[in-house]
Design a protein around this motif. Structure first.
Motif, short mmCIF file in Angstrom:
data_model
loop_
_atom_site.label_atom_id
_atom_site.label_comp_id
_atom_site.label_asym_id
_atom_site.label_seq_id
_atom_site.Cartn_x
_atom_site.Cartn_y
_atom_site.Cartn_z
N ALA A 73 -15.22 26.64 -16.14
CA ALA A 73 -15.05 26.00 -17.45
C ALA A 73 -16.39 25.47 -17.97
N SER A 74 -17.19 24.92 -17.08
CA SER A 74 -18.52 24.44 -17.49
C SER A 74 -19.42 25.60 -17.90
N GLN A 360 -28.99 23.62 -12.63
CA GLN A 360 -29.01 22.23 -12.17
C GLN A 360 -27.68 21.54 -12.42
N ASN A 361 -27.12 21.71 -13.59
CA ASN A 361 -25.84 21.06 -13.88
C ASN A 361 -24.71 21.65 -13.05
N GLY A 362 -24.75 22.97 -12.87
CA GLY A 362 -23.74 23.61 -12.04
C GLY A 362 -23.81 23.14 -10.59
N ASN A 366 -21.07 20.93 -8.49
CA ASN A 366 -20.60 21.53 -7.24
C ASN A 366 -20.64 20.53 -6.09
N TYR A 367 -21.78 19.85 -5.91
CA TYR A 367 -21.86 18.92 -4.78
C TYR A 367 -21.04 17.66 -5.02
N GLN A 368 -20.95 17.22 -6.28
CA GLN A 368 -20.15 16.03 -6.56
C GLN A 368 -18.67 16.27 -6.32
N LEU A 369 -18.24 17.52 -6.47
CA LEU A 369 -16.85 17.87 -6.18
C LEU A 369 -16.63 18.10 -4.68
N PRO A 374 -26.40 21.13 -2.18
CA PRO A 374 -27.07 21.86 -3.26
C PRO A 374 -28.03 22.93 -2.75
N ASN A 375 -28.05 24.06 -3.43
CA ASN A 375 -29.05 25.09 -3.14
C ASN A 375 -30.44 24.64 -3.55
#
Length: 456
Positions: A73-74, A360-362, A366-369, A374-375
């Protein structure tokens, strides 16, 4: 008079041309964003982009599916001309599903690819070379992405680990040692160290004995000290190897290997601190840990969302070190995003893969969920480490990535029958039918034959 008429005609002609230009003319395309499917205008680039639909297929549990629905969605908000048709299949069905789709010429535009799959797909020409796209995007800074992840998706025409990128890392997955803090506190047992090498097999065994509880003495503990102990961790920490990929030699019959395997088997066979096969079939180690009936287990970053909901405290420790070598090891998994070489929309497919892997936003979402480390190295070392959620010893994830994590065993194989045969028959050791020394001597020739036949 003639001069006045001439200028009047010129002015009238000019007015007609202006009005015609303002009206857009009868042959111009429909206005941007109309319901008839006309082209959309990219307000950032100033050019028009066609509305397209791409297919993306992955696998995972319901939590992972939910996370990727949010990420998609993002992505669609950032790329409004692209619609993503997302399919998530059960992990056990994924390989066969992909094989069928590729054979029928219906491969998704973007799909999960990892370990031996990547090697086979790259060699067969199934994967699009992403390097030309990466060279043109500002998203990609190779110095800010884990080399341990990127190198898994390089292919030079003959082997993996070198050459150009034919995939992007979905994640880099440190397989960590996790423990139930409440059970340790209740038993009065000191918690294991987060520093590699400080806690050995012997320390773990001593703690596991104190944390195994058989209340009615029927030989079936209600609580176990440790479960599903990683054989890879034991073998590598003890100086052993499953295979030497440089020479293609299977090494499971070496003392460093079978001594470590026997140690893992004896956690149940001799010490009774780990569930046997019958107990594991009745309730697997993951469920036991979730239920608070297992003191020490293993987890990846993707387990965080479920673990955040647990009613007890938990944290990470370094995998116990072999007392023979003093070394710690575990596997460092990774899944990648591949783009079909036959995609009709390769740019949009690359945009999705790069958003999920590099944006960066993706990566932040991802990590916050709770899906992954993070890569992006600066994000992993920075805000990821500052999260106020468990685990407190989040540094263990980073230590595995940077210090003692190793690629999972199948990564260098085109065909995995050789290692599949090992796992399918290892029960002879786990149930005590054969010693690890005798069984590995027996299985090694079969493994070697399968590797030579299908990988050389």
């Amino acid at each position: 008079m003639k001069r006045k008429m001439k200028w009047s005609m010129l002015l009238l002609l000019a007015l007609v041309l202006v009005l015609s230009a303002c009206s857009g003319g009868g042959n111009d395309p429909a206005p941007s964003g109309n319901a008839s499917g006309g082209e959309q205008t990219d307000t950032n680039a100033g050019d028009k982009k066609e509305n397209v639909t791409i297919e993306f297929m992955g696998h995972g549990n319901p939590t992972e599916k939910s996370i990727f629905e949010k990420l998609i969605a993002s992505f669609e908000a950032k790329y409004p001309n692209v619609t993503v048709k997302y399919t998530s299949v059960p992990p056990a069905e994924y390989a066969q599903k992909m094989k069928t789709l590729i054979a029928s010429g219906k491969a998704p535009d973007v799909f999960y690819v990892g370990s031996a799959e990547f090697y086979r797909f790259a060699e067969a020409g199934t994967l699009l070379n992403l390097q030309p796209y990466l060279d043109k995007t500002d998203l990609f800074n190779p110095d800010n992405v884990w080399t341990q992840a990127l190198d898994r998706y390089r292919y030079d025409g003959t082997s993996i680990g070198a050459g150009e990128l034919y995939g992007l890392p979905k994640d880099v997955g440190p397989w960590a040692f996790v423990y139930n803090k409440d059970l340790f506190e209740k038993a009065g047992v000191p918690v294991p160290s987060a520093a590699a090498g400080e806690w050995t097999w012997n320390d773990m065994l001593d703690a596991a004995k104190k944390l195994t509880v058989d209340e009615n003495g029927d030989g079936k503990p209600e609580q176990y000290g440790v479960g599903a102990y990683s054989l890879e961790s034991a073998v590598w920490g003890n100086g052993g190897e499953f295979i030497d990929y440089k020479t293609g030699t299977v090494l499971v019959d070496q003392p460093e290997f079978y001594e470590a395997m026997q140690f893992v088997a004896d956690l149940n066979l001799v010490h009774g601190v780990s569930p046997n096969q019958e107990a594991e079939q009745a309730m697997n180690a993951y469920t036991r840990f979730i239920n608070g009936q297992l003191a020490m287990f293993a987890m990846g970053p993707w387990d965080q969302p479920a673990f955040w909901e647990l009613p007890f405290g938990w944290d990470l420790a370094a995998w116990p070190a072999s007392p023979n070598t003093g070394k710690t090891a575990t596997w460092l998994g990774s899944m990648g995003f591949g783009v079909s070489a036959k995609s009709k929309h390769p740019q949009e497919a690359f945009d999705l893969a790069s958003f999920l892997s590099l944006d960066q936003n993706g990566q932040r979402e991802n990590y916050q969920l709770g899906q992954a480390v993070p890569n992006l190295i600066d994000m992993a070392n920075g805000e990821f480490m500052e999260m106020d959620k468990s685990p407190e010893n989040r540094q263990v994830f980073m230590d595995i990535i940077q210090e003692y994590g190793r690629p999972d065993i199948p990564y260098g194989s085109k065909d995995t029958q050789w290692i599949d045969t090992f796992w399918q028959n290892a029960s002879k050791v786990w149930n005590g039918e054969m010693t690890a020394k005798d069984w590995t001597a027996q299985i090694k020739p079969q493994m070697q034959e399968l590797y030579d036949k299908n990988n050389k």
